[in-house]
Design a protein around this motif. Structure first.
Motif, mmCIF file in Angstrom:
data_model
loop_
_atom_site.group_PDB
_atom_site.id
_atom_site.type_symbol
_atom_site.label_atom_id
_atom_site.label_comp_id
_atom_site.label_asym_id
_atom_site.label_seq_id
_atom_site.Cartn_x
_atom_site.Cartn_y
_atom_site.Cartn_z
ATOM 1 N N HIS A 147 -2.201 -14.879 2.413
ATOM 2 C CA HIS A 147 -2.849 -14.493 3.677
ATOM 3 C C HIS A 147 -3.251 -13.029 3.651
ATOM 4 O O HIS A 147 -2.555 -12.197 3.078
ATOM 5 N N THR B 92 6.002 -16.564 6.908
ATOM 6 C CA THR B 92 5.740 -15.147 7.184
ATOM 7 C C THR B 92 6.880 -14.555 8.001
ATOM 8 O O THR B 92 7.326 -13.427 7.754
ATOM 9 N N PRO C 264 0.790 -1.239 0.000
ATOM 10 C CA PRO C 264 0.000 0.000 0.000
ATOM 11 C C PRO C 264 0.825 1.294 0.000
ATOM 12 O O PRO C 264 0.254 2.385 -0.052
ATOM 13 N N GLY D 95 -3.668 -5.888 1.756
ATOM 14 C CA GLY D 95 -2.612 -6.444 0.921
ATOM 15 C C GLY D 95 -2.606 -7.931 1.238
ATOM 16 O O GLY D 95 -3.405 -8.396 2.058
ATOM 17 N N ILE D 96 -1.732 -8.687 0.600
ATOM 18 C CA ILE D 96 -1.638 -10.114 0.944
ATOM 19 C C ILE D 96 -0.183 -10.547 1.026
ATOM 20 O O ILE D 96 0.704 -9.921 0.440
ATOM 21 N N ASP E 14 -3.632 -5.080 11.593
ATOM 22 C CA ASP E 14 -2.866 -5.966 12.474
ATOM 23 C C ASP E 14 -1.712 -5.241 13.166
ATOM 24 O O ASP E 14 -1.393 -4.093 12.835
HETATM 25 C C1 GLP Z 1 2.324 -8.918 6.452
HETATM 26 C C2 GLP Z 1 1.071 -8.170 6.867
HETATM 27 C C3 GLP Z 1 0.020 -8.209 5.769
HETATM 28 C C4 GLP Z 1 0.623 -7.762 4.462
HETATM 29 C C5 GLP Z 1 1.764 -8.701 4.113
HETATM 30 C C6 GLP Z 1 2.394 -8.407 2.771
HETATM 31 O O1 GLP Z 1 2.171 -10.282 6.584
HETATM 32 N N1 GLP Z 1 0.500 -8.701 8.051
HETATM 33 O O2 GLP Z 1 -1.074 -7.386 6.135
HETATM 34 O O3 GLP Z 1 -0.369 -7.741 3.458
HETATM 35 O O4 GLP Z 1 2.746 -8.608 5.126
HETATM 36 O O5 GLP Z 1 3.314 -7.389 2.827
HETATM 37 P P1 GLP Z 1 3.902 -6.698 1.551
HETATM 38 O O6 GLP Z 1 2.870 -5.737 1.072
HETATM 39 O O7 GLP Z 1 5.134 -6.007 2.038
HETATM 40 O O8 GLP Z 1 4.188 -7.759 0.546
#
Ligand code: GLP
Length: 270
Positions: free
Chosen positions: A143, A166, A45, A137-138, A72
């Motif tokens: 997830h 993760t 984002p 986002g994911i 989160d």
């Molecule tokens: C973490 C967060 C998610 C986020 C994900 C992906 O796991 N808890 O909310 O979507 O990271 O992060 P990025 O956008 O850096 O790929």
């Protein structure tokens, strides 16, 4: 489910920011009837936040009557810790827009009673009439928030143990040392996201291509928690060309044509 495909990250970010600004403006939020916006952290984002900051500075949108809830937060990180999601949000977004501090809600991963913290968070969302739009986002494993593979698709805000993938993916923010990454987080549930009146999810990059395929072309599956969006009445996925690399050419064509029809640009019928 609507799939918006943009050439690159910059265009995807601009589309998402313009869309959110338009939704807020059309809602005409007031103090009595605020626009309740759910927000994520992560790199996905960041471009949208930058574009929204610019729109706010140009007075094309304002956040005075917007109330936010973040998805989160890590357990055990103080809000001044540079890797806490509190710090991330203020540094990358809230400090640069006209949102009143009291309108910002982020789970407190240092709360003495974490279960109560989660229950209060859900209660506050409800009290405000629910979330109008949840931006998300994911992770590469599909997830959403910290609803790791196998999470209940009916889950609510709760404590969650992070999985090894993760932890490894997030080690880049902790000097690449997996031992420094918190093992637990507080997260809204899949059910919490589903209750939002609209969900907009950003999926960009080759490393998310498999997840995008799962959510668009496969069925609802708790091993890819974002696939639950298929059951949402107003879900939008905004992706870049790179993320579509595992989709069938036919799927990409289908969604691009739908967008053209919406924009009144009929595809070539020859
Ligand atoms: C973490 C967060 C998610 C986020 C994900 C992906 O796991 N808890 O909310 O979507 O990271 O992060 P990025 O956008 O850096 O790929």
């Amino acid at each position: 489910m609507k799939i918006i495909i943009r050439k690159d990250y910059q265009q995807l970010s601009q589309w998402t920011a313009d869309y959110i600004a338009e939704r807020i403006n059309n809602f005409k939020p007031t103090k009595e009837k605020p626009f309740v916006l759910g927000l994520p952290t992560g790199s996905s984002p960041l471009g949208t936040y930058k574009a929204l900051i610019k729109l706010n500075k140009e007075r094309a949108v304002n956040f005075e009557n917007v109330i936010t809830f973040n998805m989160d937060e890590y357990v055990g990180l103080d809000k001044d810790h540079e890797q806490s999601y509190h710090y991330f949000m203020w540094e990358n977004f809230f400090n640069h827009i006209d949102i009143p501090a009291e309108n910002v809600n982020i789970l407190n991963g240092m709360a003495s009673d974490l279960d109560k913290e989660c229950a209060d968070y859900e209660a506050k969302m409800k009290e405000l009439g629910g979330i109008e739009l949840f931006l998300g986002g994911i992770g590469p494993d599909g997830h959403i928030a910290f609803n790791e593979p196998g999470s209940s698709l009916a889950s609510r805000t709760r404590i969650k143990t992070l999985n090894f993938n993760t932890i490894k993916a997030n080690a880049r923010f902790f000097d690449n040392d997996i031992h420094l990454v918190p093992r637990m987080a507080l997260t809204v549930g899949v059910g919490t996201v589903m209750d939002s009146r609209e969900v907009v999810v950003i999926i960009n990059g080759f490393h998310k291509a498999r997840a995008l395929r799962q959510v668009v072309e496969e069925g609802v599956n708790h091993m890819w928690t974002v696939s639950m969006l298929q059951m949402h009445r107003h879900a939008v996925i905004v992706c870049d060309d790179e993320a579509t690399m595992e989709l069938k050419a036919e799927t990409v064509k289908y969604f691009k044509e739908i967008e053209q029809i919406i924009d009144n640009e009929f595809p070539d019928l020859d």
